[in-house]
Write an enzyme that holds these catalytic residues in place. Structure first.
Site, PDB file in Angstrom:
ATOM      1  N   ARG A   1       0.660  -1.138  -0.076  1.00  0.00           N
ATOM      2  CA  ARG A   1      -0.142  -0.063   0.092  1.00  0.00           C
ATOM      3  C   ARG A   1       0.988   1.473   0.045  1.00  0.00           C
ATOM      4  NH1 ARG A   1      -1.936   0.003   6.359  1.00  0.00           N
ATOM      5  NH2 ARG A   1      -0.485   1.526   6.964  1.00  0.00           N
ATOM      6  N   GLY A   2       0.072   2.258   0.040  1.00  0.00           N
ATOM      7  CA  GLY A   2       0.950   3.717   0.126  1.00  0.00           C
ATOM      8  C   GLY A   2       2.092   4.059  -0.896  1.00  0.00           C
ATOM      9  N   ILE A   3       3.095   4.486  -0.280  1.00  0.00           N
ATOM     10  CA  ILE A   3       4.374   5.079  -1.143  1.00  0.00           C
ATOM     11  C   ILE A   3       4.557   3.749  -1.819  1.00  0.00           C
ATOM     12  CG2 ILE A   3       6.564   6.102  -1.038  1.00  0.00           C
ATOM     13  CD1 ILE A   3       5.465   7.776   1.350  1.00  0.00           C
TER      14      ILE A   3
ATOM     15  N   TYR B   1      10.963   7.509  15.821  1.00  0.00           N
ATOM     16  CA  TYR B   1      11.185   7.464  14.192  1.00  0.00           C
ATOM     17  C   TYR B   1      12.205   8.468  13.636  1.00  0.00           C
ATOM     18  CZ  TYR B   1       8.878   8.261   9.540  1.00  0.00           C
ATOM     19  OH  TYR B   1       8.287   8.372   8.425  1.00  0.00           O
TER      20      TYR B   1
ATOM     21  N   ALA C   1       9.712  -0.059   3.597  1.00  0.00           N
ATOM     22  CA  ALA C   1       8.762  -0.485   4.469  1.00  0.00           C
ATOM     23  C   ALA C   1       9.184   0.466   5.723  1.00  0.00           C
ATOM     24  CB  ALA C   1       8.877  -2.144   5.036  1.00  0.00           C
ATOM     25  N   GLY C   2       8.003   0.950   6.471  1.00  0.00           N
ATOM     26  CA  GLY C   2       8.607   1.741   7.684  1.00  0.00           C
ATOM     27  C   GLY C   2       7.314   1.924   8.534  1.00  0.00           C
TER      28      GLY C   2
ATOM     29  N   THR D   1      -0.868   9.842   2.602  1.00  0.00           N
ATOM     30  CA  THR D   1      -1.110   8.307   2.467  1.00  0.00           C
ATOM     31  C   THR D   1      -2.013   7.890   4.001  1.00  0.00           C
ATOM     32  OG1 THR D   1       0.583   7.990   3.967  1.00  0.00           O
ATOM     33  CG2 THR D   1       1.097   7.991   1.650  1.00  0.00           C
TER      34      THR D   1
HETATM   35  N1  LIG Z   1       3.736   9.087   4.412  1.00  0.00           N
HETATM   36  C1  LIG Z   1       4.694  10.173   4.767  1.00  0.00           C
HETATM   37  O1  LIG Z   1       3.994  11.344   4.720  1.00  0.00           O
HETATM   38  C2  LIG Z   1       6.123   9.602   4.941  1.00  0.00           C
HETATM   39  C3  LIG Z   1       6.813  10.899   5.239  1.00  0.00           C
HETATM   40  C4  LIG Z   1       8.187  10.659   5.193  1.00  0.00           C
HETATM   41  C5  LIG Z   1       8.612   9.193   5.207  1.00  0.00           C
HETATM   42  N2  LIG Z   1       7.794   8.240   4.990  1.00  0.00           N
HETATM   43  C6  LIG Z   1       8.191   6.854   4.850  1.00  0.00           C
HETATM   44  O2  LIG Z   1       8.010   6.343   3.379  1.00  0.00           O
HETATM   45  C7  LIG Z   1       7.529   4.835   3.760  1.00  0.00           C
HETATM   46  C8  LIG Z   1       6.297   4.539   3.395  1.00  0.00           C
HETATM   47  O3  LIG Z   1       5.188   5.270   4.086  1.00  0.00           O
HETATM   48  P1  LIG Z   1       3.879   5.063   3.758  1.00  0.00           P
HETATM   49  O4  LIG Z   1       3.216   6.426   4.347  1.00  0.00           O
HETATM   50  O5  LIG Z   1       3.414   4.625   2.449  1.00  0.00           O
HETATM   51  O6  LIG Z   1       3.319   4.045   4.897  1.00  0.00           O
HETATM   52  P2  LIG Z   1       2.234   2.811   4.903  1.00  0.00           P
HETATM   53  O7  LIG Z   1       2.152   2.599   6.486  1.00  0.00           O
HETATM   54  O8  LIG Z   1       1.093   3.287   4.177  1.00  0.00           O
HETATM   55  O9  LIG Z   1       3.124   1.677   4.426  1.00  0.00           O
HETATM   56  C9  LIG Z   1       4.105   1.132   4.906  1.00  0.00           C
HETATM   57  C10 LIG Z   1       4.124  -0.509   4.405  1.00  0.00           C
HETATM   58  O10 LIG Z   1       5.265  -1.101   5.195  1.00  0.00           O
HETATM   59  C11 LIG Z   1       4.725  -2.387   5.386  1.00  0.00           C
HETATM   60  N3  LIG Z   1       5.704  -2.853   6.608  1.00  0.00           N
HETATM   61  C12 LIG Z   1       5.641  -2.314   7.728  1.00  0.00           C
HETATM   62  N4  LIG Z   1       6.592  -3.128   8.482  1.00  0.00           N
HETATM   63  C13 LIG Z   1       7.102  -4.083   7.649  1.00  0.00           C
HETATM   64  C14 LIG Z   1       8.055  -5.034   7.828  1.00  0.00           C
HETATM   65  N5  LIG Z   1       8.440  -5.753   9.189  1.00  0.00           N
HETATM   66  N6  LIG Z   1       8.192  -5.928   6.786  1.00  0.00           N
HETATM   67  C15 LIG Z   1       7.721  -5.838   5.678  1.00  0.00           C
HETATM   68  N7  LIG Z   1       6.881  -4.948   5.265  1.00  0.00           N
HETATM   69  C16 LIG Z   1       6.635  -3.930   6.108  1.00  0.00           C
HETATM   70  C17 LIG Z   1       3.537  -2.172   5.962  1.00  0.00           C
HETATM   71  O11 LIG Z   1       2.777  -3.442   6.090  1.00  0.00           O
HETATM   72  C18 LIG Z   1       2.904  -1.061   4.754  1.00  0.00           C
HETATM   73  O12 LIG Z   1       2.305  -1.781   3.732  1.00  0.00           O
HETATM   74  C19 LIG Z   1       7.998   4.710   5.351  1.00  0.00           C
HETATM   75  O13 LIG Z   1       9.196   4.296   5.328  1.00  0.00           O
HETATM   76  C20 LIG Z   1       7.756   5.978   5.714  1.00  0.00           C
HETATM   77  O14 LIG Z   1       8.313   6.106   7.082  1.00  0.00           O
HETATM   78  C21 LIG Z   1       6.495   8.411   4.543  1.00  0.00           C
END
Ligand SMILES: NC(=O)c1ccc[n+]([C@@H]2O[C@H](COP(=O)([O-])OP(=O)(O)OC[C@H]3O[C@@H](n4cnc5c(N)ncnc54)[C@H](O)[C@@H]3O)[C@@H](O)[C@H]2O)c1
Length: 445
Positions: free
Chosen positions: A220-222, A353, A289-290, A389
């Site tokens: 999902r997401g990014i 984080y 993943a995060g 997201t």
């Molecule tokens: N959304 C934002 O504004 C934002 C800003 C800065 C950084 N980020 C970073 O971008 C990345 C994606 O963010 P997002 O907003 O799409 O988050 P999200 O929560 O929508 O998606 C994260 C995905 O990572 C997967 N995941 C989590 N733990 C895992 C593991 N142990 N093994 C495998 N998969 C795992 C989750 O199941 C999920 O599908 C992350 O690293 C996040 O920290 C996001």
């Protein structure tokens, strides 16, 4: 999740009301689409300083936007490239003002200002002062230029090394990138050119053709957006996510004609499992993943701290180390990790984080030169700002609204913005860079 305020400001009554009240009016950004793949309008090339960068005209022409060097008549520029590589004294900074001041107002909405600078000289403090001045100039012009227009600085020793960043920064793919400084060098550019995929990239439109790309957290997401863009650029994508997200993961894989790899990236044997699934090697590894587990530090239990550090940082180090050692990452492979502006600026409630994401930056900066020298592998990071997201939809309304507006473009980014930057870093044109995709956020500037 939708930015209802921005949508409202683009309606007739919304425009009227927000103008009357002096409220922000975030511009509708021109993002890449097959129908509108390039910036629309002329590119103006100007020079500040005495010595222009040899070959720049040709390099710009190769990016697909041949430059004009003379007056444009009644037409407005969609992009202005200022070659300031020859600005070697503080006096010569006057040329920067003389060149850009008359045209800056006329640049079209979603247009670009791109300043080319030279690497700072350790032996000439006058040159270093003048060149560093360009950074302050660019970051400030980005803050005030408005109307979806962006401003960046590329420090380069040659026109050919600047070509790849120019191609990205002059395209609608970089719509949400502003106020950035990118350092390029001839060695990385040459290594990237050397290490073309075996079935050499079939065209500029599919720069990752013949490569396999693994994206973690792609259900999902990014992560999904990254997988989509890498597939669009020609890669065969392997999407990885936790087993509990397997259903969504399989849907993404099927849609992209890729492969699903349900796996918890923190598992002790994650590296082995990935290597086993990719016997022919891996062209692109995206650590996306995060997780967040927010709490003020004084209220933060140890498991909240360690789970975030484990997913966001420890697993990145462990899998990268293993895949380099096993030869799954090999000459020509590219690693892109995901940091965050929280890791650069710090954020209340996010000590865990921010520590993990700052760690990602340290990992990239230290490993990149060695990985390139010893393995022919580039290592870079994207640092997203506020991206629309599920992660940010969970943020309380007031903070969410602040996050959206506190940047020069006055809006949140979309997952595709991070995906485009990741795909560009996956072409291997630069090394050791942390590219912010944050609309020039006020945080950690
Ligand atoms: N959304 C934002 O504004 C934002 C800003 C800065 C950084 N980020 C970073 O971008 C990345 C994606 O963010 P997002 O907003 O799409 O988050 P999200 O929560 O929508 O998606 C994260 C995905 O990572 C997967 N995941 C989590 N733990 C895992 C593991 N142990 N093994 C495998 N998969 C795992 C989750 O199941 C999920 O599908 C992350 O690293 C996040 O920290 C996001």
């Amino acid at each position: 999740m939708a930015d209802r305020y921005a949508t409202f400001t683009r309606t007739g009554p919304g425009r009227f009301l927000t103008r009357r009240l002096g409220l922000p009016q975030p511009a509708a950004l021109h993002r890449w689409s097959p129908e509108r793949p390039a910036i629309e309008g002329p590119l103006l090339l100007m020079t500040a300083g005495d010595i222009p960068l040899p070959g720049l005209h040709e390099s710009l022409t190769r990016t697909g936007t041949p430059p004009h060097t003379g007056p444009l008549g009644s037409r407005r520029p969609a992009a202005v490239v200022l070659d300031a590589t020859g600005v070697a004294t503080v006096t010569a900074l006057a040329d920067v003002h003389a060149a850009l001041h008359p045209v800056v107002r006329s640049i079209t909405p979603s247009g670009r200002v791109l300043v080319l600078g030279a690497p700072l000289s350790p032996a000439d403090h006058h040159q270093a002062a003048a060149q560093q001045a360009l950074e302050g100039f660019v970051r400030s012009l980005g803050r005030e230029i408005g109307r979806g227009r962006t401003v960046q600085l590329v420090r380069t020793p040659s026109a050919s090394a600047a070509e790849a960043p120019l191609r990205f920064l002059l395209s609608p793919k970089s719509a949400y990138v502003s106020g950035q400084v990118i350092d390029v060098d001839d060695t990385t550019a040459a290594a990237a050119a050397d290490a073309e995929a075996p079935a050499a990239a079939d065209s500029a439109a599919r720069p990752l053709a013949g490569r396999t790309a693994l994206v973690t957290g792609a259900a999902r997401g990014i992560g999904t957006a990254v997988a989509e863009v890498l597939a669009r650029d020609g890669a065969h994508v392997v999407v990885l996510d936790v087993p509990s997200a397997a259903q969504d993961l399989h849907r993404v894989a099927e849609h992209l004609q890729g492969t699903a790899l349900p796996l918890d990236i923190t598992a002790d044997d994650a590296g082995e499992r990935i290597a086993a699934a990719l016997p022919d090697g891996l062209g692109v590894l995206v650590h996306n993943a995060g997780i967040t587990r927010d709490r003020r530090f004084a209220n933060m239990a140890a498991d909240r701290w360690s789970s975030v550090v484990e997913v966001n940082l420890a697993s990145v180090l462990r899998t990268t180390d293993f895949l380099l050692k096993s030869g799954t990452l090999r000459r020509g492979s590219r690693v892109v990790a995901t940091a965050s502006i929280a890791g650069l600026a710090g954020n209340a409630g996010q000590t865990n984080y921010a520590a993990s994401k700052a760690g990602v930056v340290g990992f990239v900066r230290s490993l990149a030169p060695r990985a390139l020298a010893e393995h022919g592998v580039t290592v870079n990071a994207v640092a997203p700002g506020f991206i629309e997201t599920r992660m940010t939809a969970a943020v309380p309304l007031f903070l969410r609204e602040a996050g959206r507006r506190m940047n020069s473009l006055g809006q949140g980014g979309l997952p595709v913005d991070v995906a485009e930057a990741t795909a560009w870093l996956a072409t291997g044109a630069v090394n050791g860079q942390v590219l912010r995709v944050c609309g020039q956020s006020l945080l950690g500037a």
